[in-house]
Write a protein that holds these residues in place. Structure first.
Motif, PDB file in Angstrom:
ATOM      1  N   ARG B   8       0.943  -1.187   0.039  1.00 31.53           N
ATOM      2  CA  ARG B   8      -0.068   0.121  -0.011  1.00 31.53           C
ATOM      3  C   ARG B   8       0.872   1.266  -0.030  1.00 31.53           C
ATOM      4  O   ARG B   8       0.769   2.130  -0.838  1.00 31.53           O
ATOM      5  N   GLY B   9       1.989   1.136   0.596  1.00 28.16           N
ATOM      6  CA  GLY B   9       2.712   2.404   0.812  1.00 28.16           C
ATOM      7  C   GLY B   9       3.320   2.803  -0.532  1.00 28.16           C
ATOM      8  O   GLY B   9       3.818   3.769  -0.916  1.00 28.16           O
ATOM      9  N   ILE B  10       3.826   1.485  -1.341  1.00 30.84           N
ATOM     10  CA  ILE B  10       4.453   1.700  -2.493  1.00 30.84           C
ATOM     11  C   ILE B  10       3.487   2.357  -3.581  1.00 30.84           C
ATOM     12  O   ILE B  10       3.791   3.169  -4.447  1.00 30.84           O
ATOM     13  N   LEU B  11       2.211   1.689  -3.625  1.00 32.47           N
ATOM     14  CA  LEU B  11       1.179   2.374  -4.264  1.00 32.47           C
ATOM     15  C   LEU B  11       0.986   3.712  -4.115  1.00 32.47           C
ATOM     16  O   LEU B  11       0.284   4.468  -4.877  1.00 32.47           O
ATOM     17  N   GLU B  12       1.230   4.355  -3.226  1.00 31.84           N
ATOM     18  CA  GLU B  12       1.296   5.766  -3.044  1.00 31.84           C
ATOM     19  C   GLU B  12       2.159   6.528  -3.901  1.00 31.84           C
ATOM     20  O   GLU B  12       1.782   7.765  -4.325  1.00 31.84           O
ATOM     21  N   GLY B  13       3.149   5.900  -4.643  1.00 26.31           N
ATOM     22  CA  GLY B  13       3.821   6.627  -5.431  1.00 26.31           C
ATOM     23  C   GLY B  13       3.276   6.278  -6.911  1.00 26.31           C
ATOM     24  O   GLY B  13       3.745   6.731  -7.925  1.00 26.31           O
ATOM     25  N   MET B  14       2.093   5.618  -7.027  1.00 25.25           N
ATOM     26  CA  MET B  14       1.626   5.341  -8.301  1.00 25.25           C
ATOM     27  C   MET B  14       1.291   6.670  -8.936  1.00 25.25           C
ATOM     28  O   MET B  14       1.599   6.659 -10.422  1.00 25.25           O
ATOM     29  N   ASP B  15       0.794   7.596  -8.275  1.00 28.28           N
ATOM     30  CA  ASP B  15       0.274   8.714  -8.947  1.00 28.28           C
ATOM     31  C   ASP B  15       1.569   9.438  -9.802  1.00 28.28           C
ATOM     32  O   ASP B  15       1.258  10.164 -10.949  1.00 28.28           O
ATOM     33  N   VAL B  16       2.642   9.456  -9.176  1.00 27.07           N
ATOM     34  CA  VAL B  16       3.812  10.115  -9.757  1.00 27.07           C
ATOM     35  C   VAL B  16       4.116   9.217 -10.973  1.00 27.07           C
ATOM     36  O   VAL B  16       4.592   9.736 -12.205  1.00 27.07           O
ATOM     37  N   THR B  17       4.136   7.932 -10.937  1.00 30.95           N
ATOM     38  CA  THR B  17       4.655   6.871 -12.070  1.00 30.95           C
ATOM     39  C   THR B  17       3.614   7.253 -13.185  1.00 30.95           C
ATOM     40  O   THR B  17       4.090   7.478 -14.139  1.00 30.95           O
ATOM     41  N   LEU B  18       2.350   7.279 -12.891  1.00 28.71           N
ATOM     42  CA  LEU B  18       1.193   7.754 -13.895  1.00 28.71           C
ATOM     43  C   LEU B  18       1.498   9.056 -14.642  1.00 28.71           C
ATOM     44  O   LEU B  18       1.383   9.336 -15.794  1.00 28.71           O
ATOM     45  N   THR B  19       1.686  10.120 -13.822  1.00 26.65           N
ATOM     46  CA  THR B  19       1.970  11.565 -14.096  1.00 26.65           C
ATOM     47  C   THR B  19       3.068  11.501 -15.239  1.00 26.65           C
ATOM     48  O   THR B  19       2.933  12.166 -16.290  1.00 26.65           O
ATOM     49  N   VAL B  20       4.129  10.971 -14.855  1.00 26.39           N
ATOM     50  CA  VAL B  20       5.295  10.980 -15.653  1.00 26.39           C
ATOM     51  C   VAL B  20       5.160  10.148 -16.741  1.00 26.39           C
ATOM     52  O   VAL B  20       5.441  10.664 -17.896  1.00 26.39           O
TER      53      VAL B  20
END
Lengths: 243, 224
Positions: B8-20
């Motif tokens: 879950r902690g890792i998925l918090e970075g998903m928005d940055v991954t998707l934005t980039v």
């Protein structure tokens, strides 16, 4: 019905590919309603000649006027005045038969889609393939594809039609359906130049048969004279080989 | 920390991954298309300069480019946000590869179709737009999906220019709790969950395009 109006006038045409001279001093007047068949061995310049007429090939010397359009810069008018049918059909495979026919009408002529489709359907009807209008070229036989290609060219209401070996890549049983369509066109008075080895067609349809060899027009005559009493020895040798 | 918490902690970075990824596509697609088309049509010196630009982006490591833009440009007074640096470098890098598929697809097209377009009295741009591009896009779709996957995977590098993407989140978590096997498996799983649907989609697209009826591209043809 051949009239005295010249539709295509070729004068003193010379063309080179680098050092190789492909066309030599070609003079040719094509009258309104006249059907001309050009034959000759491969490499004799027949295709090059008709490709020069709508400027798919450039040339270095001489002039070609189509319906009085001589200005080489007015390519679009010139190309919309003559239709061309290719040996390999060259249909657009990603478009339906109907869209193949309407593309230039909407894009080049500025017709509305519905009006363009009316024109296209009537011409598809004329080449007896209207029922295939919504198929893609890949779903048709070679003969059907070539008839579509003819309809596509006719859509632009050309003043003359150029055929570049239209039956050479067809299976034998399909050649007739294409030649029949061409003969129909001829009998409707379409001005035509046809590069072909179909000598039966030439005999039946042509007003004049032209024999080319090594970039020159060697002989031009009415079919009965051309086939029965050719004057030139090279024409005789050629006819002897293919008939 | 349970595996689920880590994940879950890792998925918090998903928005940055998707934005980039999405911003990267905004660089990659126009650049790939324009560069590929120009390379196909231009001749001589202008072609050489297009080729040089493509080769610059293709023949340099993305990570080094990111460092270059993020850490070096400020020394000459140009400050770009990390997101912009990440998206542009990744996007142009992927776009440079894409441009070669664009050029190849254009070259592979039968020359006769262009001639048929000319013979019908169409202008060159109309031929490109209605005849060549639709077929090119169709031929390129599978490659395009591959490039998209490369782009998503490439976003893991943005962690190195301080962006808090999934990879960066994983490193942060690893500082809180020393559990590399769990953390990096969770990270792999996160990327896999993101990418696997894209590969499935790519395979579906390839089949659809391979059917050859051209239905897919006819819609494009109609649209123009």
């Amino acid at each position: 019905m051949v009239s005295n109006d010249v539709v295509i006038a070729v004068k003193g045409l010379n063309k080179w590919y680098a050092d190789f001279q492909a066309l030599k001093e070609i003079d040719l007047d094509v009258m309104k309603g006249e059907q001309i068949v050009i034959c000759g061995p491969s490499g004799s310049g027949k295709s090059t000649l008709i490709r020069c007429i709508n400027r798919l090939e450039s040339f270095q010397e001489g002039s070609i006027r189509v319906e009085g359009v001589a200005d080489q810069n007015d390519l679009l008018t010139l190309r919309r005045t003559v239709g061309m049918v290719f040996q390999q059909f060259n249909l657009f495979p990603h478009l339906t038969v109907l869209r193949n026919c309407t593309l230039a009408l909407t894009r080049a002529r500025g017709l509305e889609k519905a009006a363009a489709e009316d024109v296209a359907l009537s011409l598809l009807d004329r080449v007896r393939i209207r029922e295939q209008a919504l198929k893609y070229p890949g779903q048709l036989s070679g003969g059907q594809q070539q008839r579509v290609a003819i309809a596509r060219a006719l859509c632009m209401s050309p003043k003359a039609m150029l055929f570049d070996e239209p039956t050479s890549s067809l299976d034998p049983e399909m050649i007739k359906e294409v030649l029949d369509v061409m003969a129909d066109l001829a009998s409707d008075g379409m001005t035509m130049i046809c590069v072909t080895h179909e000598m039966g067609f030439a005999r039946r349809v042509a007003d004049r048969v032209i024999f080319m060899d090594q970039g020159r027009i060697v002989e031009a005559a009415k079919p009965d004279i051309f086939f029965e009493a050719p004057r030139n020895a090279r024409t005789r040798a050629f006819l002897h080989q293919i008939l | 920390m349970s595996f689920f918490d880590i994940f879950r902690g890792i998925l918090e970075g998903m928005d940055v991954t998707l934005t980039v990824t999405f911003m990267g596509l905004c660089f990659a697609i126009p650049f790939g298309l324009v560069a590929g088309i120009l390379q196909h049509f231009l001749k001589g010196a202008s072609r050489a300069s297009v080729t040089m630009i493509i080769e610059f982006w293709r023949s340099t490591p993305v990570l080094v480019l990111m460092f270059m833009f993020y850490y070096s440009l400020p020394t000459v007074g140009i400050y770009l946000s990390a997101t912009l640096v990440a998206a542009s470098t990744l996007g142009l890098h992927v776009g440079a590869y894409g441009s070669q598929s664009v050029r190849a697809a254009l070259q592979a097209l039968d020359r006769g179709q262009v001639e048929a377009g000319f013979a019908l009295g169409l202008r060159r741009p109309a031929i490109l737009w209605t005849i060549e591009l639709p077929q090119m896009v169709r031929a390129m779709l599978p490659t395009f999906v591959n490039q998209l996957i490369q782009l998503v995977k490439g976003t893991s590098l943005v962690a190195l220019i301080t962006m808090s993407d999934m990879t960066h989140r994983a490193k942060e978590i690893s500082q809180l709790t020393f559990d590399p096997p769990a953390i990096y498996s969770a990270l792999l799983l996160a990327y896999f969950i993101l990418l696997y649907p894209i590969t499935i989609f790519g395979r579906w697209l390839e089949r659809k395009v391979g059917q050859g009826s051209g239905k897919l591209m006819e819609d494009h043809g109609r649209g123009v």
